[in-house]
Design a protein around this motif. Sequence first.
Motif, PDB file in Angstrom:
ATOM      1  N   MET A   1       0.906  -1.255   0.127  1.00  0.00           N
ATOM      2  CA  MET A   1       0.204  -0.432  -0.020  1.00  0.00           C
ATOM      3  C   MET A   1       1.031   1.095  -0.013  1.00  0.00           C
ATOM      4  N   SER A   2       0.405   2.104  -0.798  1.00  0.00           N
ATOM      5  CA  SER A   2       1.107   3.556  -0.726  1.00  0.00           C
ATOM      6  C   SER A   2       1.144   4.676   0.240  1.00  0.00           C
ATOM      7  N   SER A   3       1.914   4.995   0.314  1.00  0.00           N
ATOM      8  CA  SER A   3       1.705   5.868   1.564  1.00  0.00           C
ATOM      9  C   SER A   3       0.283   7.232   1.678  1.00  0.00           C
ATOM     10  N   GLN A   5      -2.390   5.555  -0.940  1.00  0.00           N
ATOM     11  CA  GLN A   5      -3.535   5.248  -0.349  1.00  0.00           C
ATOM     12  C   GLN A   5      -3.747   4.906   0.999  1.00  0.00           C
ATOM     13  N   ALA A   6      -2.804   4.397   2.071  1.00  0.00           N
ATOM     14  CA  ALA A   6      -2.822   4.786   3.293  1.00  0.00           C
ATOM     15  C   ALA A   6      -3.529   6.165   3.905  1.00  0.00           C
ATOM     16  N   THR A   9      -7.277   6.140   3.139  1.00  0.00           N
ATOM     17  CA  THR A   9      -7.899   4.929   3.946  1.00  0.00           C
ATOM     18  C   THR A   9      -7.968   5.740   5.682  1.00  0.00           C
TER      19      THR A   9
END
Length: 164
Positions: A1-3, A5-6, A9
């Motif tokens: 998971m890329s930063s 995407q994090a 989220t």
Amino acid sequence: MSSLQAAITVALGLVVIAGPMLWWAFYRDGYDGAASAQLTEDPVLRMSVQEVDRVEAELQLTLPAAYADFLRTRGDYPDNTTVLDTADLIIGCTTEYRHGIYGAPPWPWHLVCIGDEADACPYALDCLSGEIVQTHKGDATARPIARFADFTAFLEAKGAGVGA
């Protein structure tokens, strides 16, 4: 998971979790900003004759006249913690102390909890003598923290004066 995407989220998680809590706190059905403003303008309530009669009936005693009159006509001081301002609070607190709440010995039938200083050391009004004592953590058998000859003396000590 890329930063990225994090981060998305986490942001969505906060909206999903915090959003409903914030909505409930500020915008739930029945929220009335005008009513909230009124509460801050008039922080204490006055009781009706029927509410004072209900206190006496449910606690099975007669309140001293000075205290009963104060409940119906009270001013802004003392506040609604020092002197409780609803029948339900007076009845509820007194009933709890009569049952020995917080490990204190049960209060006799003629004592009424009229409030405290937000310190768990309630004021007990003796409806037989009219005297008020500030109990230590609700223990009416222990040496009182303070003693007042009657409700008028209590009000004067609290800076409210007679007829406040």
